[in-house]
Scaffold this motif. Structure first.
Motif, PDB file in Angstrom:
ATOM      1  N   SER A 114       0.863  -1.181   0.000  1.00  0.00           N
ATOM      2  CA  SER A 114       0.000   0.000   0.000  1.00  0.00           C
ATOM      3  C   SER A 114       0.900   1.231   0.000  1.00  0.00           C
ATOM      4  O   SER A 114       1.521   1.527  -1.012  1.00  0.00           O
ATOM      5  CB  SER A 114      -0.990  -0.018   1.166  1.00  0.00           C
ATOM      6  OG  SER A 114      -0.352  -0.102   2.422  1.00  0.00           O
ATOM      7  N   ASP A 115       1.023   1.938   1.125  1.00  0.00           N
ATOM      8  CA  ASP A 115       1.802   3.172   1.122  1.00  0.00           C
ATOM      9  C   ASP A 115       3.066   3.086   1.959  1.00  0.00           C
ATOM     10  O   ASP A 115       3.627   4.105   2.348  1.00  0.00           O
ATOM     11  CB  ASP A 115       0.939   4.345   1.591  1.00  0.00           C
ATOM     12  CG  ASP A 115       0.406   4.163   3.001  1.00  0.00           C
ATOM     13  OD1 ASP A 115       0.470   3.039   3.527  1.00  0.00           O
ATOM     14  OD2 ASP A 115      -0.095   5.149   3.576  1.00  0.00           O
ATOM     15  N   GLY A 116       3.534   1.877   2.245  1.00  0.00           N
ATOM     16  CA  GLY A 116       4.787   1.720   2.966  1.00  0.00           C
ATOM     17  C   GLY A 116       5.981   1.703   2.032  1.00  0.00           C
ATOM     18  O   GLY A 116       5.835   1.668   0.809  1.00  0.00           O
ATOM     19  N   ASP A 117       7.164   1.715   2.632  1.00  0.00           N
ATOM     20  CA  ASP A 117       8.402   1.767   1.847  1.00  0.00           C
ATOM     21  C   ASP A 117       9.079   0.415   1.681  1.00  0.00           C
ATOM     22  O   ASP A 117       9.910   0.253   0.790  1.00  0.00           O
ATOM     23  CB  ASP A 117       9.413   2.712   2.521  1.00  0.00           C
ATOM     24  CG  ASP A 117       8.947   4.150   2.547  1.00  0.00           C
ATOM     25  OD1 ASP A 117       8.174   4.547   1.646  1.00  0.00           O
ATOM     26  OD2 ASP A 117       9.340   4.885   3.469  1.00  0.00           O
ATOM     27  N   GLY A 118       8.768  -0.529   2.563  1.00  0.00           N
ATOM     28  CA  GLY A 118       9.526  -1.762   2.588  1.00  0.00           C
ATOM     29  C   GLY A 118       8.809  -2.952   2.001  1.00  0.00           C
ATOM     30  O   GLY A 118       7.570  -3.009   1.950  1.00  0.00           O
ATOM     31  N   SER A 119       9.603  -3.942   1.585  1.00  0.00           N
ATOM     32  CA  SER A 119       9.049  -5.172   1.033  1.00  0.00           C
ATOM     33  C   SER A 119       8.407  -6.010   2.123  1.00  0.00           C
ATOM     34  O   SER A 119       8.983  -6.204   3.200  1.00  0.00           O
ATOM     35  CB  SER A 119      10.160  -5.969   0.346  1.00  0.00           C
ATOM     36  OG  SER A 119       9.706  -7.275   0.036  1.00  0.00           O
ATOM     37  N   ALA A 120       7.228  -6.513   1.840  1.00  0.00           N
ATOM     38  CA  ALA A 120       6.543  -7.375   2.806  1.00  0.00           C
ATOM     39  C   ALA A 120       7.357  -8.627   3.111  1.00  0.00           C
ATOM     40  O   ALA A 120       7.175  -9.230   4.176  1.00  0.00           O
ATOM     41  CB  ALA A 120       5.165  -7.755   2.267  1.00  0.00           C
ATOM     42  N   ASP A 121       8.239  -9.010   2.221  1.00  0.00           N
ATOM     43  CA  ASP A 121       9.063 -10.200   2.454  1.00  0.00           C
ATOM     44  C   ASP A 121       9.946 -10.054   3.696  1.00  0.00           C
ATOM     45  O   ASP A 121      10.354 -11.052   4.283  1.00  0.00           O
ATOM     46  CB  ASP A 121       9.963 -10.462   1.240  1.00  0.00           C
ATOM     47  CG  ASP A 121       9.174 -10.858   0.006  1.00  0.00           C
ATOM     48  OD1 ASP A 121       7.988 -11.235   0.152  1.00  0.00           O
ATOM     49  OD2 ASP A 121       9.728 -10.783  -1.095  1.00  0.00           O
ATOM     50  N   ASP A 122      10.248  -8.813   4.093  1.00  0.00           N
ATOM     51  CA  ASP A 122      11.166  -8.584   5.210  1.00  0.00           C
ATOM     52  C   ASP A 122      10.476  -8.271   6.522  1.00  0.00           C
ATOM     53  O   ASP A 122      11.116  -8.277   7.578  1.00  0.00           O
ATOM     54  CB  ASP A 122      12.098  -7.405   4.877  1.00  0.00           C
ATOM     55  CG  ASP A 122      12.919  -7.640   3.629  1.00  0.00           C
ATOM     56  OD1 ASP A 122      13.295  -8.804   3.391  1.00  0.00           O
ATOM     57  OD2 ASP A 122      13.182  -6.671   2.893  1.00  0.00           O
ATOM     58  N   ALA A 123       9.173  -7.971   6.484  1.00  0.00           N
ATOM     59  CA  ALA A 123       8.522  -7.342   7.639  1.00  0.00           C
ATOM     60  C   ALA A 123       8.429  -8.256   8.855  1.00  0.00           C
ATOM     61  O   ALA A 123       8.780  -7.855   9.968  1.00  0.00           O
ATOM     62  CB  ALA A 123       7.135  -6.843   7.241  1.00  0.00           C
ATOM     63  N   PHE A 124       7.934  -9.462   8.683  1.00  0.00           N
ATOM     64  CA  PHE A 124       7.744 -10.335   9.843  1.00  0.00           C
ATOM     65  C   PHE A 124       9.084 -10.683  10.496  1.00  0.00           C
ATOM     66  O   PHE A 124       9.198 -10.704  11.725  1.00  0.00           O
ATOM     67  CB  PHE A 124       6.995 -11.606   9.458  1.00  0.00           C
ATOM     68  CG  PHE A 124       5.516 -11.393   9.256  1.00  0.00           C
ATOM     69  CD1 PHE A 124       4.706 -10.974  10.302  1.00  0.00           C
ATOM     70  CD2 PHE A 124       4.930 -11.631   8.020  1.00  0.00           C
ATOM     71  CE1 PHE A 124       3.344 -10.786  10.131  1.00  0.00           C
ATOM     72  CE2 PHE A 124       3.566 -11.447   7.839  1.00  0.00           C
ATOM     73  CZ  PHE A 124       2.778 -11.022   8.892  1.00  0.00           C
ATOM     74  N   ALA A 125      10.120 -10.944   9.675  1.00  0.00           N
ATOM     75  CA  ALA A 125      11.429 -11.264  10.246  1.00  0.00           C
ATOM     76  C   ALA A 125      11.971 -10.090  11.043  1.00  0.00           C
ATOM     77  O   ALA A 125      12.549 -10.269  12.124  1.00  0.00           O
ATOM     78  CB  ALA A 125      12.399 -11.644   9.132  1.00  0.00           C
ATOM     79  N   SER A 126      11.758  -8.863  10.545  1.00  0.00           N
ATOM     80  CA  SER A 126      12.223  -7.690  11.267  1.00  0.00           C
ATOM     81  C   SER A 126      11.530  -7.566  12.611  1.00  0.00           C
ATOM     82  O   SER A 126      12.176  -7.289  13.637  1.00  0.00           O
ATOM     83  CB  SER A 126      11.968  -6.429  10.425  1.00  0.00           C
ATOM     84  OG  SER A 126      12.365  -5.261  11.113  1.00  0.00           O
ATOM     85  N   MET A 127      10.230  -7.789  12.646  1.00  0.00           N
ATOM     86  CA  MET A 127       9.498  -7.634  13.906  1.00  0.00           C
ATOM     87  C   MET A 127       9.879  -8.717  14.912  1.00  0.00           C
ATOM     88  O   MET A 127       9.961  -8.458  16.119  1.00  0.00           O
ATOM     89  CB  MET A 127       7.997  -7.604  13.631  1.00  0.00           C
ATOM     90  CG  MET A 127       7.567  -6.300  12.960  1.00  0.00           C
ATOM     91  SD  MET A 127       5.784  -6.105  12.735  1.00  0.00           S
ATOM     92  CE  MET A 127       5.529  -6.992  11.199  1.00  0.00           C
ATOM     93  N   ARG A 128      10.126  -9.914  14.413  1.00  0.00           N
ATOM     94  CA  ARG A 128      10.568 -10.963  15.337  1.00  0.00           C
ATOM     95  C   ARG A 128      11.952 -10.653  15.874  1.00  0.00           C
ATOM     96  O   ARG A 128      12.222 -10.820  17.068  1.00  0.00           O
ATOM     97  CB  ARG A 128      10.537 -12.328  14.649  1.00  0.00           C
ATOM     98  CG  ARG A 128      10.902 -13.461  15.603  1.00  0.00           C
ATOM     99  CD  ARG A 128      10.636 -14.828  15.020  1.00  0.00           C
ATOM    100  NE  ARG A 128      10.901 -15.875  16.014  1.00  0.00           N
ATOM    101  CZ  ARG A 128      10.672 -17.162  15.822  1.00  0.00           C
ATOM    102  NH1 ARG A 128      10.171 -17.590  14.669  1.00  0.00           N
ATOM    103  NH2 ARG A 128      10.935 -18.029  16.788  1.00  0.00           N
ATOM    104  N   GLU A 129      12.843 -10.202  15.010  1.00  0.00           N
ATOM    105  CA  GLU A 129      14.191  -9.871  15.438  1.00  0.00           C
ATOM    106  C   GLU A 129      14.200  -8.723  16.446  1.00  0.00           C
ATOM    107  O   GLU A 129      15.074  -8.655  17.323  1.00  0.00           O
ATOM    108  CB  GLU A 129      15.048  -9.514  14.218  1.00  0.00           C
ATOM    109  CG  GLU A 129      15.346 -10.718  13.334  1.00  0.00           C
ATOM    110  CD  GLU A 129      15.588 -10.322  11.883  1.00  0.00           C
ATOM    111  OE1 GLU A 129      15.837  -9.126  11.628  1.00  0.00           O
ATOM    112  OE2 GLU A 129      15.494 -11.202  11.017  1.00  0.00           O
TER     113      GLU A 129
END
Length: 435
Positions: free
Chosen positions: A105-120
């Motif tokens: 939608s209007d974010g800057d980052g790839s969804a492929d990275d989001a869940f791993a970032s939040m877990r980390e």
């Protein structure tokens, strides 16, 4: 115990499992540039050492290696309080962020990275909730909706990390509403008004929703127009969104507090905090909103059960534990009385660094434009506050506890002299008086 003058309460010290740096000024960066570089810096030990000098970066106390960004890496244990309540049994605390965006939608980052970032980053529960707008313009397409579900399923690790797919229904005038746990999504073509979205939601048992950044858009969900059929599924009201406390949102332009408007209308949401991340460093910002959930286990089913029970709190500091009971009923519950003394017990802790830190608990009750504060209780972090307040349903059917730092000011204050013009740290979910 009536009145709004601070007083001391009985409390007992807590045991602390891990330490963390004290907080100070909130992180002002809503859309950091250079997402991958910033994220790599945060994950690297050198970045952690640099951030250790910045006030408010509690995560700086946690060392990670650069390799921790790999998909299979385990999250580093977040600093802060232990996860066990001192006043309740049968549940454990998880830290959650249920409102995040990507390039879908209007974010800057790839969804492929989001869940791993939040877990980390140390979160236990995380959701992607990209916007749903008419004809998928600047919003989710059907293929992206399916892809979000696939990513959530791949990242979900029952017992350790809960990954959730959702969407943000987005109306430019009425406001935005997050929806989770549905098999499809509704854009403005499918649901062009808050009322039609509620009807859509009711047709999907198990679906849950939240009023997002409430009061930001002029229509305010048709001024929080009430729909009794949707009340069980409308489980959230964002009190912290990004770095903002929404208690007095709109007050300076003579609009009622969103908390007062929503609860007085008849809705019964839990209170939440969210990052509403649009950049690429999902989960890593200190000072932005997040939620605490009291769950039987860290699985989707248990997370949704806790959300439906309103067994949650809003905060904007990492590692905070807040549990609260009123006459033995946990926050989010119903008090079966019309009038009488109500004994509150409040468990507050954030780890060793906050041990003994002065905090304040404000007892919020209905008002016309802002909440009425019927009691103010001085306490300290690492303790259980125990105090009694007389309540009467004739004065309104809800009560909320606000936790504040009396040494800092509220950047968005209400009326002069209001007790909540100090810095908000957390909100309990409401209790409702129901004889």
């Amino acid at each position: 115990m009536s009145g709004s003058h601070p007083h001391h309460c009985h409390h007992t010290p807590d045991d602390h499992q891990t330490g963390q740096l004290p907080y100070g000024q909130i992180d002002p960066a809503s859309h950091p540039a250079g997402g991958l570089g910033r994220r790599s810096m945060l994950a690297a030990a050198g970045g952690m050492l640099m951030l250790a000098a910045v006030p408010g970066t509690a995560r700086a106390a946690t060392a990670m290696t650069a390799g921790a960004t790999s998909a299979g890496a385990s999250a580093v244990a977040a600093p802060g309080a232990s996860r066990a309540s001192r006043i309740s049994q049968g549940t454990t605390l998880v830290h959650a962020d249920l409102h995040n965006h990507t390039v879908m939608s209007d974010g800057d980052g790839s969804a492929d990275d989001a869940f791993a970032s939040m877990r980390e980053a140390g979160l236990d529960v995380a959701a992607l909730t990209d916007h749903a707008t008419m004809f998928a313009i600047s919003g989710l397409s059907q293929s992206e909706w399916r892809a979000t579900g696939d990513l959530a399923n791949a990242a979900d690790d029952p017992g350790q990390f809960t990954a959730i797919r959702g969407f943000e229904w987005s109306h430019p005038l009425q406001g935005h509403i997050n929806v989770w746990n549905t098999s499809d999504f509704a854009d403005l073509l499918r649901a062009g008004s808050p009322g039609s979205l509620y009807r859509w939601l009711v047709g999907r048992p198990g679906g849950l929703a939240s009023f997002n950044h409430p009061g930001r858009e002029i229509g305010r969900f048709d001024n929080f127009s009430y729909d009794a059929s949707a009340r069980p599924q409308l489980v959230g009201l964002e009190m912290f969104n990004r770095t903002d406390d929404y208690l007095f949102e709109g007050w300076s332009s003579r609009t009622a507090s969103p908390l007062v408007a929503c609860l007085n209308a008849g809705w019964r949401p839990g209170l939440t905090g969210v990052t509403d991340e649009h950049g690429t460093t999902w989960g890593f910002h200190e000072g932005k909103g997040r939620s605490g959930l009291w769950v039987a286990e860290n699985t989707r089913a248990a997370v949704f059960e806790a959300m439906a029970a309103r067994r949650c709190f809003a905060t904007r500091v990492s590692g905070l534990r807040l549990d609260a009971t009123a006459n033995g009923v946990r926050m989010g519950g119903v008090l079966g009385l019309a009038a009488g003394d109500v004994r509150f017990q409040v468990d507050l802790d954030r780890g060793a660094v906050w041990d003994g830190k002065p905090l304040r608990i404000q007892v919020l009750r209905p008002g016309t434009s802002v909440p009425t504060v019927v009691d103010v209780v001085d306490t300290v972090a690492g303790s259980v506050a125990d105090f009694t307040v007389p309540l009467d349903v004739a004065d309104g059917d809800w009560v909320v506890l606000r936790v504040s730092d009396p040494e800092l000011v509220n950047p968005t204050p209400g009326p002069a002299g209001h007790p909540c013009n100090d810095f908000g740290v957390a909100y309990s979910s409401p209790w409702w008086l129901q004889p």
